[in-house]
Every structure is written in structure tokens, then in C-alpha cells.
Design a protein around this motif. Sequence first.
Motif, mmCIF file in Angstrom:
data_model
loop_
_atom_site.group_PDB
_atom_site.id
_atom_site.type_symbol
_atom_site.label_atom_id
_atom_site.label_comp_id
_atom_site.label_asym_id
_atom_site.label_seq_id
_atom_site.Cartn_x
_atom_site.Cartn_y
_atom_site.Cartn_z
ATOM 1 N N SER A 189 0.805 -1.219 0.000
ATOM 2 C CA SER A 189 0.000 0.000 0.000
ATOM 3 C C SER A 189 0.838 1.268 0.000
ATOM 4 C CB SER A 189 -0.937 -0.009 1.211
ATOM 5 O OG SER A 189 -0.260 -0.363 2.402
ATOM 6 N N SER A 190 2.008 1.240 0.622
ATOM 7 C CA SER A 190 2.834 2.442 0.669
ATOM 8 C C SER A 190 3.422 2.793 -0.690
ATOM 9 C CB SER A 190 3.947 2.279 1.714
ATOM 10 O OG SER A 190 4.699 3.461 1.827
ATOM 11 N N PRO A 191 4.114 1.877 -1.382
ATOM 12 C CA PRO A 191 4.591 2.220 -2.727
ATOM 13 C C PRO A 191 3.449 2.479 -3.698
ATOM 14 C CG PRO A 191 5.009 -0.093 -2.229
ATOM 15 C CD PRO A 191 4.612 0.558 -0.948
ATOM 16 N N LEU A 192 2.309 1.840 -3.467
ATOM 17 C CA LEU A 192 1.138 2.088 -4.311
ATOM 18 C C LEU A 192 0.678 3.528 -4.173
ATOM 19 C CD1 LEU A 192 -1.170 1.115 -6.154
ATOM 20 C CD2 LEU A 192 -2.388 0.385 -4.094
ATOM 21 N N ALA A 193 0.605 4.014 -2.939
ATOM 22 C CA ALA A 193 0.185 5.400 -2.707
ATOM 23 C C ALA A 193 1.193 6.378 -3.295
ATOM 24 C CB ALA A 193 0.021 5.656 -1.212
ATOM 25 N N ALA A 194 2.485 6.042 -3.196
ATOM 26 C CA ALA A 194 3.524 6.921 -3.720
ATOM 27 C C ALA A 194 3.520 6.963 -5.241
ATOM 28 C CB ALA A 194 4.891 6.463 -3.217
ATOM 29 N N ALA A 195 3.133 5.844 -5.873
ATOM 30 C CA ALA A 195 3.206 5.747 -7.329
ATOM 31 C C ALA A 195 1.933 6.147 -8.048
ATOM 32 C CB ALA A 195 3.573 4.313 -7.723
ATOM 33 N N SER A 196 0.785 6.048 -7.386
ATOM 34 C CA SER A 196 -0.504 6.216 -8.059
ATOM 35 C C SER A 196 -0.661 7.566 -8.746
ATOM 36 C CB SER A 196 -1.649 6.018 -7.054
ATOM 37 O OG SER A 196 -1.694 4.685 -6.610
ATOM 38 N N ARG A 197 -0.047 8.609 -8.232
ATOM 39 C CA ARG A 197 -0.254 9.946 -8.773
ATOM 40 C C ARG A 197 0.192 10.047 -10.222
ATOM 41 N NH1 ARG A 197 2.533 13.696 -7.374
ATOM 42 N NH2 ARG A 197 1.071 15.388 -7.761
ATOM 43 N N GLY A 198 1.217 9.332 -10.614
ATOM 44 C CA GLY A 198 1.710 9.512 -11.965
ATOM 45 C C GLY A 198 1.700 8.276 -12.833
ATOM 46 N N LEU A 199 1.514 7.128 -12.241
ATOM 47 C CA LEU A 199 1.637 5.879 -12.984
ATOM 48 C C LEU A 199 0.261 5.328 -13.372
ATOM 49 C CD1 LEU A 199 3.765 3.809 -13.917
ATOM 50 C CD2 LEU A 199 3.485 2.649 -11.742
ATOM 51 N N PRO A 200 0.024 5.032 -14.643
ATOM 52 C CA PRO A 200 -1.278 4.510 -15.090
ATOM 53 C C PRO A 200 -1.445 3.036 -14.735
ATOM 54 C CG PRO A 200 0.203 4.625 -16.950
ATOM 55 C CD PRO A 200 0.955 5.207 -15.777
ATOM 56 N N ILE A 201 -1.884 2.773 -13.521
ATOM 57 C CA ILE A 201 -2.073 1.406 -13.057
ATOM 58 C C ILE A 201 -3.467 1.245 -12.469
ATOM 59 C CG2 ILE A 201 0.368 0.930 -12.570
ATOM 60 C CD1 ILE A 201 -0.133 1.688 -9.670
ATOM 61 N N VAL A 202 -3.889 -0.004 -12.354
ATOM 62 C CA VAL A 202 -5.164 -0.302 -11.713
ATOM 63 C C VAL A 202 -4.964 -1.451 -10.736
ATOM 64 C CG1 VAL A 202 -5.847 -1.847 -13.613
ATOM 65 C CG2 VAL A 202 -7.590 -0.926 -12.069
ATOM 66 N N THR A 203 -5.453 -1.278 -9.520
ATOM 67 C CA THR A 203 -5.419 -2.329 -8.502
ATOM 68 C C THR A 203 -6.633 -3.223 -8.739
ATOM 69 O OG1 THR A 203 -4.379 -0.857 -6.890
ATOM 70 C CG2 THR A 203 -5.525 -2.796 -6.031
ATOM 71 N N PHE A 204 -6.405 -4.541 -8.944
ATOM 72 C CA PHE A 204 -7.533 -5.395 -9.296
ATOM 73 C C PHE A 204 -7.804 -6.520 -8.299
ATOM 74 C CE2 PHE A 204 -3.891 -7.320 -11.367
ATOM 75 C CZ PHE A 204 -4.109 -8.685 -11.294
ATOM 76 N N ILE A 205 -6.926 -6.693 -7.308
ATOM 77 C CA ILE A 205 -7.220 -7.645 -6.237
ATOM 78 C C ILE A 205 -6.322 -7.333 -5.037
ATOM 79 C CG2 ILE A 205 -5.569 -9.399 -7.024
ATOM 80 C CD1 ILE A 205 -7.666 -11.518 -6.116
ATOM 81 N N VAL A 206 -6.871 -7.496 -3.848
ATOM 82 C CA VAL A 206 -6.093 -7.316 -2.620
ATOM 83 C C VAL A 206 -5.435 -8.658 -2.293
ATOM 84 C CG1 VAL A 206 -6.168 -6.760 -0.168
ATOM 85 C CG2 VAL A 206 -7.612 -5.493 -1.783
#
Length: 323
Positions: free
Chosen positions: A82-99
Motif C-alpha cells: 500500500s505504501s509504494p502504491l500510494a507513492a506511485a498512483s499519482r503519476g503511474l497509469p495502473i489499476v489495482t484489481f485484487i487485494v
Amino acid sequence: MSFRPLRSLLAALIVSGLSTAAQADDLIIGYQTGIDPTKVAQFDGTYDKALGQKIDWRRFNSGAEVVTAIASGDVQIGNLGSSPLAAASRGLPIVTFIVAAQINAAEALVVRNGSGINGPQDLIGKTIATPFVSTSHYSLLGALKHWQVEPSKVKIVNLNPSEISAAWARGNIDGAFVWSPALGAIKQNGTVLTDAAEVGTWGAPTFEVWVARKDFAEKHPELLSKFAQVSLDAFADYAANKDSWTADSEPVQKIAKLTGADPNDVPELLAGSAFPDAKQQAELLGGKTAKDIAATAVFLKEQGKADSVLSDYSPYVSDAYIQ
């Protein structure tokens, strides 16, 4: 101890990486060494069979490394916290599809026996290792905030899990917040000061996810759905048979071989995380995960590890692939 190098790298890589369309017949997936039931499906080739193709599995030491690989276009699907996800989400075109996991005791702060650390205040002046821009790093900062210990008063060093094991063996560090297999190794002559579960109750929960590049997800939604289903089946198998997943059992032996963990540590590490079923996935991906990412981003900004926070992180999360 800054998240800025990751953001700078993303800016450069996104420009060059977005033009490359991912091909389903060249599927590269980045994974880490966290202990979870899907490692059995990975070991057995169940994902390959379900997706109908050979998967090129790439092992990474941290979520930051996974983010870099996804940004460059080298990896289409990746596992990160969750931490690198929060840091990266602003600029990286990704989608979280499963926890992939809700982290509890599977990540912990262990201090060396004889280091003189008997409580939180004893951390001041000591050397504590953790992989930067990781869930463990986030949990460490959350624990220090709760204990009212200034991070600047602790010598926090950036080491990946394998480096932590080596540094611990040499006596170069006094403690570490990390996951397995390093966690199991350092516990042998160390004491757990806190873990991700307790830090979560203090307001800093952590979790693992699977993400995909948005261009790949839009082109191959059926592959993400099949990947998610294999993962959910693995979670269900563990939930139904966890008592039989002992150190000498076949599933645990497979997990140990794939991750490098000690089989004797695996059952406890599995118990240290929660693996959401289909109903829980729908609830998480339907709104809660986006809110948790936002809360993580707010915390990182408070700690000076992020420049800004988005008003809405829901574009980076989708429940479409677990329907």
C-alpha cells in the motif's frame, strides 16, 4: 530517506513506457517474497494453465522495484504494498484489481537481543533497517509517530530483505522492520517490538495488492479476471485447510522453495495476514481500498515523503475483475 527519487524516476519512465503496448503472449509478472497462499498456485503453474500461456515470473526485492518495472513497461502485472502504491498512483497509469493480503503479524519490527533496546525510546540513536518506500517502512514511521519518537533521531537505513539478513548476521544493525524470509531469520536472536497488526490499530494499516498497467488491463481484461480467480481459489483452499498446512506439508514446502523462507516459519507467517475472499474483495475494491490509499498518501505527506495528495484515488482501483 526520501521518496523523491522514486517520483523522479517515474516521471522519466512514464514518458518512454506508455508507448509500448503490452502483449498477452509476452506476459511478465513481478512478484515478491511475502508469504501467501498464491505462491502455491504460482509454484504449480496454475496461473499459467488458467491464463493459457507461459508466464515469465520476475522476482523483486521491494514494491519500489516493482513500480519501476511497471513504469518502464517491462512488467505488465505486479505485486506491491500500500505504501509504494500510494507513492506511485499519482503519476503511474495502473489499476489495482485484487487485494493480495491484509498485513498483520507478517511484517514486524525486530530488535537484536543484547542491543539495549527494551522499549520505543531506546530506538533513539540505534540503526534500524527497512526497505524504503515499502509497507514495512510505512509501518515503522507509523510506529515512531505513535511512540512520539522523531525519525531523525533514529538511524533508519534502506536495505532490502536479503541485505537485512546479511547485515543482521554481521551485527551491523540493531533492528529491522521487514517481512519474510528475513523476518523469520532475524527472529531467531531478536525480539518483536511491534508488528503491522498493532501499528494498524494505531492508524497506519498496510496491505498488499496486485496491480496491472491500465493499457494492459484494457486490452486483456479476461486475463486479469482469470488471474484474480486463481488467487481467490488459493485463498479459499488455505482458509478451508489451514490446520493441515504444517511445516512438512506439501503447500508449505512449495511456498518455502519459492520464497526462500524456512518451512518452520511459514505457517506462522501465513497466519500473520488475512486473505480476503470474493465478498470481502468486492467491499475492499468497491471503495475501502481507495480510501486506505488516500489515508496512506496523507500520512506520507505529513512525514515529508510525498509532495501532494489526490482528492480521489478510486481511478486506481477496480472491482471489475473479481465480479
